[in-house]
Scaffold this active site. Structure first.
Site, PDB file in Angstrom:
ATOM      1  N   ILE A  36       0.827  -1.208   0.000  1.00 51.77           N
ATOM      2  CA  ILE A  36       0.000   0.000   0.000  1.00 51.77           C
ATOM      3  C   ILE A  36       0.858   1.253   0.000  1.00 51.77           C
ATOM      4  CG2 ILE A  36      -0.273   0.105   2.515  1.00 51.77           C
ATOM      5  CD1 ILE A  36      -2.803   1.103  -0.272  1.00 51.77           C
TER       6      ILE A  36
ATOM      7  N   GLY B 235      -5.743  -6.939   0.583  1.00 52.36           N
ATOM      8  CA  GLY B 235      -6.257  -5.949   1.522  1.00 52.36           C
ATOM      9  C   GLY B 235      -5.356  -4.732   1.557  1.00 52.36           C
ATOM     10  N   GLU B 236      -5.293  -4.062   2.697  1.00 49.87           N
ATOM     11  CA  GLU B 236      -4.477  -2.866   2.916  1.00 49.87           C
ATOM     12  C   GLU B 236      -5.008  -1.630   2.188  1.00 49.87           C
ATOM     13  OE1 GLU B 236      -0.375  -3.519   1.877  1.00 49.87           O
ATOM     14  OE2 GLU B 236      -0.235  -5.383   3.021  1.00 49.87           O
ATOM     15  N   GLY B 237      -6.012  -1.797   1.313  1.00 49.31           N
ATOM     16  CA  GLY B 237      -6.438  -0.717   0.433  1.00 49.31           C
ATOM     17  C   GLY B 237      -5.785  -0.787  -0.936  1.00 49.31           C
TER      18      GLY B 237
END
Length: 342
Positions: free
Chosen positions: A90, A308-310
């Site tokens: 990210i 995930g993480e954005g």
């Protein structure tokens, strides 16, 4: 605070502008609709380019002790340190899309007081409860986590962001996310529970059984309280983040599976939040596509991601800015001296 209505008049003005650009109507496909979508939410027929802010919420989960993840709980804290040092996926993608990145500890089971590049907002020192056996949070913790998400959204908007992205970090968090999605959609666990970080068959079987156990324990919970019973601290913060963005009239770009669970929880509070959401991608996690259908959202990308993480949302930002740049910068038939269709 009320959630503002979408500006349909500006939407139509943006569509009229699109019709004057030097191309056949519809030739840019969904890019045209995306430009009009942002126009209606910015209240401008020719909307501004995006100034994204990404906030990653991190917390641990008691349910990880049930053996539902391929990674130990310690990885949550280790990854938070990696975020703070700028070394995670990210971080790379946030730099590439020129987004301000913030990391928030809402319940990591470790002492991170020495980490400078971190928002210290721990609600519960050891993370959420084990949802197979107890509520994820009590009521006070639930609303405190929601409030942290709301505060982070307000701060990002005050700093000039016009697009918000929430990311997550929490070993084991696909298990509570699956439970939340099942509870809010009525889907069977077999339709929703996935492999998460790449678990083997035995771990998948335990994960499925844990979700079934959690759903049975929390049976009869009101939809607005499902997240308190079955979610996690970072998921609650993400839901608050999404609701606050909608209340401020700022769009959010959803990320993956955990993001979809938080979005469904936010809709359980107020369905109007959905009008301010876009789905960046559909992940490899089994129930993500189902959750997006429930949200009424069509993903922009399908790259088989499950980090995930954005990251999926950050990856989509340049695509969205390309849609807006085309809308802003292309010549019209009149200005270019090009004949429109007969």
């Amino acid at each position: 605070m009320e959630i503002p209505a979408i500006d349909q008049q500006t939407w139509e003005a943006a569509r009229a502008h699109q019709a004057q650009l030097t191309k056949p109507t519809g030739a840019l496909g969904r890019l045209e609709e995306l430009a009009c979508w942002f126009a209606a939410r910015q209240g401008k027929a020719v909307p501004d380019l995006l100034r994204p802010a990404i906030v990653v919420f991190a917390a641990d989960h008691g349910v990880a002790r049930e053996g539902v993840s391929a990674y130990p709980r310690e990885v949550t804290a280790q990854m938070v340190r990696n975020f703070a040092a700028g070394g995670a996926a990210i971080n790379v993608l946030a730099r590439r899309c020129d987004a301000k990145l913030s990391i928030v500890d809402v319940g990591v089971d470790a002492d991170l007081s020495d980490v400078d590049m971190l928002e210290h907002a721990k609600v519960r020192a050891h993370g959420s409860g084990n949802i197979a056996r107890e509520p994820a949070m009590n009521d006070a913790q639930y609303w405190e986590a929601v409030g942290i998400g709301e505060e982070m959204a307000a701060r990002a908007i005050a700093a000039g962001a016009n697009l918000l992205i929430a990311g997550d970090m929490g070993i084991g968090n696909t298990t509570p996310s699956a439970a939340v999605i099942c509870a809010l959609t009525g889907a069977a666990p077999e339709q929703v529970v996935g492999r998460g970080t790449g678990v083997d068959d035995a771990t998948y079987g335990r994960k499925l059984a844990v979700v079934e156990q959690a759903l049975a324990r929390a049976d009869g919970t009101l939809s607005r309280d499902v997240l308190r019973e079955l979610g996690g601290l970072e998921i609650a913060a993400m839901a608050g983040f999404y609701r606050a963005a909608a209340r401020h009239g700022v769009p959010v770009l959803l990320d993956g599976f955990i993001s979809a669970a938080a979005a469904l929880a936010a809709l359980a509070w107020d369905v109007r939040v959905s009008g301010w959401m876009l789905a960046s991608h559909v992940s490899a996690e089994a129930g993500h596509r189902l959750a997006l259908r429930e949200l009424g959202l069509a993903p922009l990308l399908d790259f088989g991601m499950r980090l995930g993480e954005g990251t999926g949302a950050a990856l989509a930002v340049p695509l969205l800015n390309a849609a807006l740049a085309l809308h802003r910068e292309m010549a019209t038939f009149a200005s270019a001296g090009v004949s429109d269709r007969a």
